[in-house]
Every structure is written in structure tokens, then in C-alpha cells.
Scaffold this motif. Structure first.
Motif, PDB file in Angstrom:
ATOM      1  N   ASP A  16       0.851  -1.188   0.000  1.00 17.07           N
ATOM      2  CA  ASP A  16       0.000   0.000   0.000  1.00 17.07           C
ATOM      3  C   ASP A  16       0.889   1.241   0.000  1.00 17.07           C
ATOM      4  OD1 ASP A  16      -2.344   1.471   0.007  1.00 17.07           O
ATOM      5  OD2 ASP A  16      -2.796   1.144   2.110  1.00 17.07           O
ATOM      6  N   VAL A  17       0.263   2.378  -0.135  1.00 20.49           N
ATOM      7  CA  VAL A  17       0.975   3.644  -0.035  1.00 20.49           C
ATOM      8  C   VAL A  17       0.288   4.464   1.050  1.00 20.49           C
ATOM      9  CG1 VAL A  17       1.661   5.764  -1.222  1.00 20.49           C
ATOM     10  CG2 VAL A  17       1.639   3.591  -2.462  1.00 20.49           C
ATOM     11  N   ASP A  18       1.034   4.796   2.103  1.00 18.77           N
ATOM     12  CA  ASP A  18       0.546   5.647   3.183  1.00 18.77           C
ATOM     13  C   ASP A  18       0.670   7.094   2.713  1.00 18.77           C
ATOM     14  OD1 ASP A  18       1.359   7.436   5.667  1.00 18.77           O
ATOM     15  OD2 ASP A  18       0.177   5.741   6.442  1.00 18.77           O
ATOM     16  N   ARG A  19      -0.369   7.871   2.910  1.00 19.40           N
ATOM     17  CA  ARG A  19      -0.349   9.237   2.380  1.00 19.40           C
ATOM     18  C   ARG A  19       0.707  10.122   3.033  1.00 19.40           C
ATOM     19  NH1 ARG A  19      -6.079  11.766   4.234  1.00 19.40           N
ATOM     20  NH2 ARG A  19      -5.013  13.739   4.412  1.00 19.40           N
ATOM     21  N   TYR A  20       1.204   9.724   4.217  1.00 26.84           N
ATOM     22  CA  TYR A  20       2.224  10.519   4.893  1.00 26.84           C
ATOM     23  C   TYR A  20       3.622   9.904   4.804  1.00 26.84           C
ATOM     24  CZ  TYR A  20      -1.862  12.761   6.860  1.00 26.84           C
ATOM     25  OH  TYR A  20      -3.051  13.405   6.998  1.00 26.84           O
ATOM     26  N   GLU A  21       3.700   8.572   4.821  1.00 28.28           N
ATOM     27  CA  GLU A  21       5.001   7.914   4.896  1.00 28.28           C
ATOM     28  C   GLU A  21       5.402   7.184   3.623  1.00 28.28           C
ATOM     29  OE1 GLU A  21       6.054   5.895   8.485  1.00 28.28           O
ATOM     30  OE2 GLU A  21       4.396   6.847   9.544  1.00 28.28           O
ATOM     31  N   GLY A  22       4.557   7.154   2.610  1.00 28.62           N
ATOM     32  CA  GLY A  22       4.910   6.517   1.345  1.00 28.62           C
ATOM     33  C   GLY A  22       4.657   5.015   1.345  1.00 28.62           C
ATOM     34  N   PRO A  45      12.850   3.429   2.585  1.00 26.47           N
ATOM     35  CA  PRO A  45      13.631   2.988   1.424  1.00 26.47           C
ATOM     36  C   PRO A  45      13.602   1.469   1.222  1.00 26.47           C
ATOM     37  CG  PRO A  45      14.869   4.597   2.698  1.00 26.47           C
ATOM     38  CD  PRO A  45      13.648   4.259   3.491  1.00 26.47           C
ATOM     39  N   LEU A  46      13.527   0.708   2.302  1.00 27.36           N
ATOM     40  CA  LEU A  46      13.468  -0.748   2.171  1.00 27.36           C
ATOM     41  C   LEU A  46      12.175  -1.178   1.479  1.00 27.36           C
ATOM     42  CD1 LEU A  46      14.822  -3.449   2.685  1.00 27.36           C
ATOM     43  CD2 LEU A  46      13.771  -3.466   4.961  1.00 27.36           C
ATOM     44  N   ALA A  47      11.056  -0.551   1.823  1.00 32.16           N
ATOM     45  CA  ALA A  47       9.779  -0.861   1.162  1.00 32.16           C
ATOM     46  C   ALA A  47       9.838  -0.505  -0.317  1.00 32.16           C
ATOM     47  CB  ALA A  47       8.636  -0.123   1.846  1.00 32.16           C
ATOM     48  N   VAL A  48      10.473   0.602  -0.649  1.00 37.32           N
ATOM     49  CA  VAL A  48      10.611   1.002  -2.058  1.00 37.32           C
ATOM     50  C   VAL A  48      11.419  -0.049  -2.815  1.00 37.32           C
ATOM     51  CG1 VAL A  48      11.612   2.728  -3.621  1.00 37.32           C
ATOM     52  CG2 VAL A  48      10.374   3.461  -1.567  1.00 37.32           C
ATOM     53  N   GLU A  83       5.733  -1.832  24.879  1.00 32.02           N
ATOM     54  CA  GLU A  83       5.472  -2.944  23.969  1.00 32.02           C
ATOM     55  C   GLU A  83       6.688  -3.156  23.081  1.00 32.02           C
ATOM     56  OE1 GLU A  83       2.573  -3.377  20.200  1.00 32.02           O
ATOM     57  OE2 GLU A  83       1.537  -3.034  22.099  1.00 32.02           O
ATOM     58  N   ASP A  84       7.046  -4.429  22.847  1.00 28.96           N
ATOM     59  CA  ASP A  84       8.131  -4.748  21.928  1.00 28.96           C
ATOM     60  C   ASP A  84       7.620  -4.654  20.498  1.00 28.96           C
ATOM     61  OD1 ASP A  84       9.948  -5.245  23.927  1.00 28.96           O
ATOM     62  OD2 ASP A  84       9.599  -7.396  23.963  1.00 28.96           O
ATOM     63  N   ARG A  85       8.394  -4.008  19.642  1.00 30.17           N
ATOM     64  CA  ARG A  85       8.074  -3.911  18.224  1.00 30.17           C
ATOM     65  C   ARG A  85       9.294  -4.315  17.419  1.00 30.17           C
ATOM     66  NH1 ARG A  85       3.678  -0.461  16.480  1.00 30.17           N
ATOM     67  NH2 ARG A  85       1.974  -1.310  17.691  1.00 30.17           N
ATOM     68  N   ALA A  86       9.071  -5.045  16.349  1.00 27.40           N
ATOM     69  CA  ALA A  86      10.155  -5.446  15.457  1.00 27.40           C
ATOM     70  C   ALA A  86      10.257  -4.443  14.319  1.00 27.40           C
ATOM     71  CB  ALA A  86       9.910  -6.841  14.913  1.00 27.40           C
ATOM     72  N   PHE A  87      11.422  -3.826  14.172  1.00 21.06           N
ATOM     73  CA  PHE A  87      11.685  -2.902  13.079  1.00 21.06           C
ATOM     74  C   PHE A  87      12.565  -3.619  12.066  1.00 21.06           C
ATOM     75  CE2 PHE A  87      10.521  -0.151  16.541  1.00 21.06           C
ATOM     76  CZ  PHE A  87       9.692   0.770  15.936  1.00 21.06           C
ATOM     77  N   VAL A  88      12.058  -3.772  10.853  1.00 22.97           N
ATOM     78  CA  VAL A  88      12.767  -4.526   9.819  1.00 22.97           C
ATOM     79  C   VAL A  88      13.934  -3.694   9.286  1.00 22.97           C
ATOM     80  CG1 VAL A  88      12.573  -5.646   7.578  1.00 22.97           C
ATOM     81  CG2 VAL A  88      10.687  -5.789   9.210  1.00 22.97           C
ATOM     82  N   VAL A  89      15.125  -4.306   9.309  1.00 20.71           N
ATOM     83  CA  VAL A  89      16.346  -3.671   8.811  1.00 20.71           C
ATOM     84  C   VAL A  89      16.610  -4.127   7.379  1.00 20.71           C
ATOM     85  CG1 VAL A  89      18.818  -3.442   9.174  1.00 20.71           C
ATOM     86  CG2 VAL A  89      17.285  -3.552  11.139  1.00 20.71           C
ATOM     87  N   ASP A  90      16.348  -5.424   7.079  1.00 23.95           N
ATOM     88  CA  ASP A  90      16.575  -5.953   5.738  1.00 23.95           C
ATOM     89  C   ASP A  90      15.772  -7.235   5.550  1.00 23.95           C
ATOM     90  OD1 ASP A  90      17.581  -6.059   3.153  1.00 23.95           O
ATOM     91  OD2 ASP A  90      19.557  -6.791   3.750  1.00 23.95           O
TER      92      ASP A  90
END
Length: 97
Positions: A16-22, A45-48, A83-90
């Protein structure tokens, strides 16, 4: 904050495309190890780099992520919790076996 690698097969992939975050990708894995984090949100940039067919359902991947603690606010009563959140690096596509 800790770093970890999670491997598995992509069972769901949504773009999807978020209107604020791309660009945003939502990916769920059938993980190799039970009870691991299995749903990931990929932004920036990783999503792109990974959008538009680079990843597909059924592919085996390794998700490199770091777990960070974030503060969540309950909008009904104003209470906060950590809360623990996973942030994807690659995300690395693995060869089929």
C-alpha cells in the motif's frame, strides 16, 4: 534493543501507499521456528526496494530486524504500557531447497 534474524516462507504480502510515509509492505511468514515474531511492517527505502513483485508469497526469506521497546498509549484511559516492536532492517530472499 536486540537484533535477530527470522526465516520462513512468505504466507501473506500486502502493498500500500501511506499518504504521509509513502510505500508500506505488510508481510506475514510461516516461520521455521514456532512462536517467533511472524508479522512485519516494512516502510521507507526498504519498502521502495522490495515493492512491485520483488517479494512474492511462497518465497523463503530471512528477515533481519531489531526489537525496540515503544510506549503505547491507551486512548480510552490515557494509561501507558511498553510494547516490543520489530523494526525490519533488511529482507533477504533465500534459495529454494
Amino acid at each position: 534493543m536486540s537484533e535477530e534474524s527470522i526465516t520462513g516462507e512468505i504466507s501473506l504480502l500486502w502493498q500500500d501507499v501511506d499518504r504521509y510515509e509513502g510505500d508500506v509492505l505488510l508481510m506475514s511468514l510461516d516461520t521455521d521456528e514456532p512462536m517467533r515474531i511472524n508479522t512485519f511492517e516494512i516502510r521507507g527505502p526498504l519498502a521502495v526496494r522490495l515493492k512491485d513483485g520483488v517479494l512474492e508469497e511462497g518465497m523463503r526469506v530471512r528477515v533481519e530486524c531489531r526489537t525496540e521497546v515503544i510506549e503505547m498509549i491507551n486512548m480510552e484511559n490515557g494509561e501507558t504500557t511498553d510494547e516490543d516492536r520489530a523494526f525490519v532492517v533488511d529482507v533477504v530472499v533465500l534459495k529454494s531447497t
